[in-house]
Design a protein around this motif. Structure first.
Motif, PDB file in Angstrom:
ATOM      1  N   PHE A   1       2.969   0.224   2.982  1.00  0.00           N
ATOM      2  CA  PHE A   1       1.735  -0.385   2.472  1.00  0.00           C
ATOM      3  C   PHE A   1       1.936  -0.667   0.991  1.00  0.00           C
ATOM      4  O   PHE A   1       1.812   0.248   0.161  1.00  0.00           O
ATOM      5  CB  PHE A   1       0.551   0.559   2.690  1.00  0.00           C
ATOM      6  N   PRO A   2       2.278  -1.926   0.631  1.00  0.00           N
ATOM      7  CA  PRO A   2       2.529  -2.192  -0.790  1.00  0.00           C
ATOM      8  C   PRO A   2       1.243  -2.152  -1.610  1.00  0.00           C
ATOM      9  O   PRO A   2       0.144  -2.366  -1.079  1.00  0.00           O
ATOM     10  CB  PRO A   2       3.128  -3.605  -0.781  1.00  0.00           C
ATOM     11  N   ALA A   3       1.384  -1.852  -2.902  1.00  0.00           N
ATOM     12  CA  ALA A   3       0.249  -1.907  -3.828  1.00  0.00           C
ATOM     13  C   ALA A   3      -0.428  -3.260  -3.676  1.00  0.00           C
ATOM     14  O   ALA A   3       0.244  -4.285  -3.504  1.00  0.00           O
ATOM     15  CB  ALA A   3       0.728  -1.704  -5.268  1.00  0.00           C
ATOM     16  N   GLY A   4      -1.756  -3.286  -3.700  1.00  0.00           N
ATOM     17  CA  GLY A   4      -2.499  -4.531  -3.533  1.00  0.00           C
ATOM     18  C   GLY A   4      -3.049  -4.718  -2.127  1.00  0.00           C
ATOM     19  O   GLY A   4      -3.941  -5.533  -1.909  1.00  0.00           O
ATOM     20  N   THR A   5      -2.518  -3.938  -1.156  1.00  0.00           N
ATOM     21  CA  THR A   5      -3.046  -4.016   0.204  1.00  0.00           C
ATOM     22  C   THR A   5      -4.514  -3.568   0.205  1.00  0.00           C
ATOM     23  O   THR A   5      -4.858  -2.566  -0.421  1.00  0.00           O
ATOM     24  CB  THR A   5      -2.243  -3.080   1.144  1.00  0.00           C
ATOM     25  N   VAL A   6      -5.362  -4.321   0.905  1.00  0.00           N
ATOM     26  CA  VAL A   6      -6.768  -3.925   1.032  1.00  0.00           C
ATOM     27  C   VAL A   6      -6.933  -3.131   2.326  1.00  0.00           C
ATOM     28  O   VAL A   6      -6.533  -3.591   3.394  1.00  0.00           O
ATOM     29  CB  VAL A   6      -7.706  -5.151   1.026  1.00  0.00           C
ATOM     30  N   LEU A   7      -7.477  -1.935   2.210  1.00  0.00           N
ATOM     31  CA  LEU A   7      -7.592  -1.034   3.360  1.00  0.00           C
ATOM     32  C   LEU A   7      -8.999  -0.453   3.408  1.00  0.00           C
ATOM     33  O   LEU A   7      -9.676  -0.346   2.379  1.00  0.00           O
ATOM     34  CB  LEU A   7      -6.578   0.111   3.222  1.00  0.00           C
ATOM     35  N   PRO A   8      -9.475  -0.044   4.604  1.00  0.00           N
ATOM     36  CA  PRO A   8     -10.814   0.574   4.678  1.00  0.00           C
ATOM     37  C   PRO A   8     -10.817   1.960   4.032  1.00  0.00           C
ATOM     38  O   PRO A   8      -9.947   2.778   4.314  1.00  0.00           O
ATOM     39  CB  PRO A   8     -11.095   0.656   6.175  1.00  0.00           C
ATOM     40  N   ALA A   9     -11.798   2.183   3.166  1.00  0.00           N
ATOM     41  CA  ALA A   9     -11.935   3.477   2.475  1.00  0.00           C
ATOM     42  C   ALA A   9     -13.218   4.153   2.937  1.00  0.00           C
ATOM     43  O   ALA A   9     -14.285   3.548   2.924  1.00  0.00           O
ATOM     44  CB  ALA A   9     -11.970   3.273   0.962  1.00  0.00           C
ATOM     45  N   TRP A  10     -13.092   5.415   3.346  1.00  0.00           N
ATOM     46  CA  TRP A  10     -14.254   6.228   3.728  1.00  0.00           C
ATOM     47  C   TRP A  10     -14.603   7.108   2.542  1.00  0.00           C
ATOM     48  O   TRP A  10     -13.853   8.000   2.192  1.00  0.00           O
ATOM     49  CB  TRP A  10     -13.924   7.080   4.956  1.00  0.00           C
ATOM     50  N   ARG A  11     -15.725   6.832   1.953  1.00  0.00           N
ATOM     51  CA  ARG A  11     -16.135   7.536   0.743  1.00  0.00           C
ATOM     52  C   ARG A  11     -16.862   8.826   1.132  1.00  0.00           C
ATOM     53  O   ARG A  11     -17.699   8.819   2.016  1.00  0.00           O
ATOM     54  CB  ARG A  11     -17.084   6.614  -0.030  1.00  0.00           C
ATOM     55  N   PHE A  12     -16.556   9.933   0.452  1.00  0.00           N
ATOM     56  CA  PHE A  12     -17.276  11.164   0.773  1.00  0.00           C
ATOM     57  C   PHE A  12     -17.894  11.796  -0.464  1.00  0.00           C
ATOM     58  O   PHE A  12     -18.438  12.891  -0.411  1.00  0.00           O
ATOM     59  CB  PHE A  12     -16.383  12.170   1.507  1.00  0.00           C
ATOM     60  N   ARG A  13     -17.828  11.141  -1.622  1.00  0.00           N
ATOM     61  CA  ARG A  13     -18.381  11.717  -2.823  1.00  0.00           C
ATOM     62  C   ARG A  13     -19.032  10.597  -3.605  1.00  0.00           C
ATOM     63  O   ARG A  13     -18.484   9.529  -3.720  1.00  0.00           O
ATOM     64  CB  ARG A  13     -17.273  12.356  -3.646  1.00  0.00           C
TER      65      ARG A  13
END
Lengths: 406, 406
Positions: free
Chosen positions: B394-406
């Motif tokens: 996964f190179p830098a710049g890849t957009v991925l789903p983030a699950w925020r917990f804070r």
């Protein structure tokens, strides 16, 4: 008239950390820690077996041994007893403490078992040997050492912080007392929610709105209402100034003949810090402090003004008095999705809908709104942008600070 | 073994809206509305004066008149009485209902006043004439009309929604009952927070962590602990399966000899929907449903596994059962700040620290972590990325789903 930036600074000058209270850990969720919490022992506190399976001495594997007598089984929570024979194994469960004499773990997935029918003894046969000594062992102190600072004063105690505090036995913690906020609506035209208003009246709604917003900032709140009546205000407000850390008023600060509040507050000893800010909405905003320490945010009564100014000024104050060590989170950068113009030389708080664009940018879509009296316009927005007073045109793509309220 | 996507679907298949309850509006903060709320009258309900000053008939201004006799003063909340003389004015306050005969407001800032010493009568002199008829009047029904749908079923009642509900007199509202969640930790190695653990023991922390996390999703929670003891589990769990909407267990679902939970749950009539998911951390995750309707999320006991799987699977379920109309908010897109590689063919939940970059993008910085047993690694992260199983680099710049917990 002062600028929004000057108003921010005058409000910030009143910020003092609220007192500390001691709470049982489970009651401290969401609070701000006011003491440093350090590791009471190493993390992990012992060489921790990380897989269900067996543990052996790696030297035996290196010597070519593939079958191991199982001496006994050790569960998590059992005190470890040494491996008797360096060529044997102990069957062991995740979370158990590594027994003396063993140094490497092999998981069930990489093993088969056989029982010798004569002796009744069990043997583990290694199908996939571990790549190195210490495999699947989470060594003592690998993550943190005894005495390491884990939770510095100023940390907000969310789920993971509570878990770490529990692990180190911080059964009682020092946290900031919750701010006490009196929310006060004023206005003769306002009737209770349960009443049927006459044609020229409306129901009270700002109080409930500001109370719910203050609750989300961690405050303990109480709701009051006064009519536009000098005597009632003079009689009722002193108790609030003594019992609460902040009094948040809505209405009664404009230029009207029933806008007694600034005068009444001065007469009650509240020292005015400013009245009127170069901003829209919320120009008539009044702010002062009582000798008791209580601050008074007197917000304009228009619902959008009240709401936006609450999130712009009161919410950060409530966070700062709880959170002495930290910089207030404040606004986040957002990218304007369409051109916007605003001519008056006023800081403009523009209602927007923030969108998480698929490319990872935060886009701000301006909302059509009917002015500061248009309560329903707040429903479709989730933030407001802060447009600086000096600039008139803001082309799409401009990055501006966004104050999120939803 | 099923994929993370299949696990998500099997869990989603158990989502049923929780029952409705009626609450007094101030108690309904944060709840999900389960009825449509419509405007009981127009917004604003009358032609509302938007500035303190006077109101006049615009025709008089057009005819060149600049001085107006002030007939009387009208405050907000007073019933409007008609303008007697079409060449006169009424002094009037913000929020008042526009009197019959007047159609335009002029603010104090644009007026001077004089009193006739002989008659005692007051006159307003217009310094800055208003640009058009209707100026500074917020006309009846300008924002919303009687009968308009203001708050559709499925709306979360935040501060602004409570204000709108108050305005229309919705003193009691139908909302979703809060989900009841039993949080259960298991494991013989766990001792209470207040105890001093022996060298091979640790204090209970997952329960408190999961309870606080469930609270943030709007649940009513209770905390339980069982040792690794089949009889105790068989005796204690049935009541939880009947009294709660969800039972969230941590520990006891792996391959170990003390991992009785799947077997005990089956014996108690909980129908297994899946066991083991192609993911890291959290492969041993077990999920099932009892005939009573209660679902059972049996999470692995490692703290990072428990926590990440709670936010990935349990938190969205808790939101969905409260919020039947809406799509769960789910993850947000984030831009990977550095290259990442992960070889195993497993969905990988990577702890990251999300940063709001000055250009409006959301950047994800991977955190160094010691594995799923490294509880303290959760302190420095605020989200996890979901890296798909099929991809390795996964190179830098890849957009991925983030699950925020804070």
């Amino acid at each position: 008239m002062i600028s929004a930036e000057q108003a921010t600074q005058l409000i910030a000058a009143t910020i003092r950390p609220l007192p500390i209270e001691l709470l049982s850990l489970p009651l401290a969720a969401g609070r701000v820690l006011r003491e440093d919490l350090r590791a009471d022992r190493d993390f992990p506190p012992f060489n921790r077996v990380a897989m269900d399976g067996i543990v052996v001495q790696y030297a035996a594997l290196e010597a070519g041994q593939t079958e191991f007598l199982v001496e006994r089984t050790q569960f998590a929570g059992q005190p470890p007893e040494p491996l008797q024979n360096p060529q044997a194994a102990i069957e062991i469960m995740t979370g158990a403490s590594l027994p003396e004499g063993a140094d490497t773990s092999i998981r069930y997935e990489d093993l088969t078992f056989r029982t010798d029918e004569t002796t009744g003894q069990r043997y583990a046969q290694v199908q996939v040997p571990p790549p190195r000594a210490g495999h699947n062992i989470h060594p003592r102190a690998a993550d943190r050492r005894q005495g390491d600072l884990l939770l510095p004063a100023g940390t907000v105690l969310g789920p993971t912080e509570l878990a770490v505090a529990a692990t180190i036995g911080a059964a009682t913690v020092a946290v900031t007392r919750r701010p006490r906020v009196a929310v006060v609506s004023t206005g003769d035209e306002l009737v209770p929610i349960t009443a049927t208003p006459l044609p020229h009246q409306i129901r009270r709604s700002n109080g409930l709105m500001l109370q719910a917003a203050a609750d989300t900032a961690g405050a303990v709140t109480a709701l009051f209402h006064f009519n536009d009546d000098v005597a009632a205000l003079q009689q009722g407000l002193p108790a609030l100034l003594h019992d609460f850390d902040a009094v948040v008023l809505s209405g009664g600060v404009s230029k009207g003949k029933a806008d007694f509040l600034p005068e009444v507050l001065r007469r009650l000893g509240v020292e005015q810090r400013f009245h009127e800010v170069q901003q829209r909405p919320g120009k008539p905003f009044w702010f002062g402090q009582h000798p008791s320490g209580a601050v008074v945010f007197a917000l304009p009564g228009n619902p959008v003004s009240s709401f936006v100014n609450f999130y712009r000024y009161v919410h950060p104050w409530l966070q700062a008095v709880q959170h002495p060590a930290a910089v207030s989170p404040g606004p986040v950068p957002a990218v304007l999705a369409t051109d916007v113009s605003f001519r008056p030389v006023l800081t403009h708080f523009l209602l927007v809908r923030l969108e998480d664009a698929p490319d990872g940018r935060r886009l701000a879509h301006p909302e059509r709104a009917g002015g500061s009296g248009d309560q329903a316009s707040l429903l479709t927005s989730n933030a407001f942008l802060e447009l600086p007073a000096e600039q008139e045109h803001f082309p799409a793509g401009t990055v501006l600070p966004a104050w999120r309220f939803r």
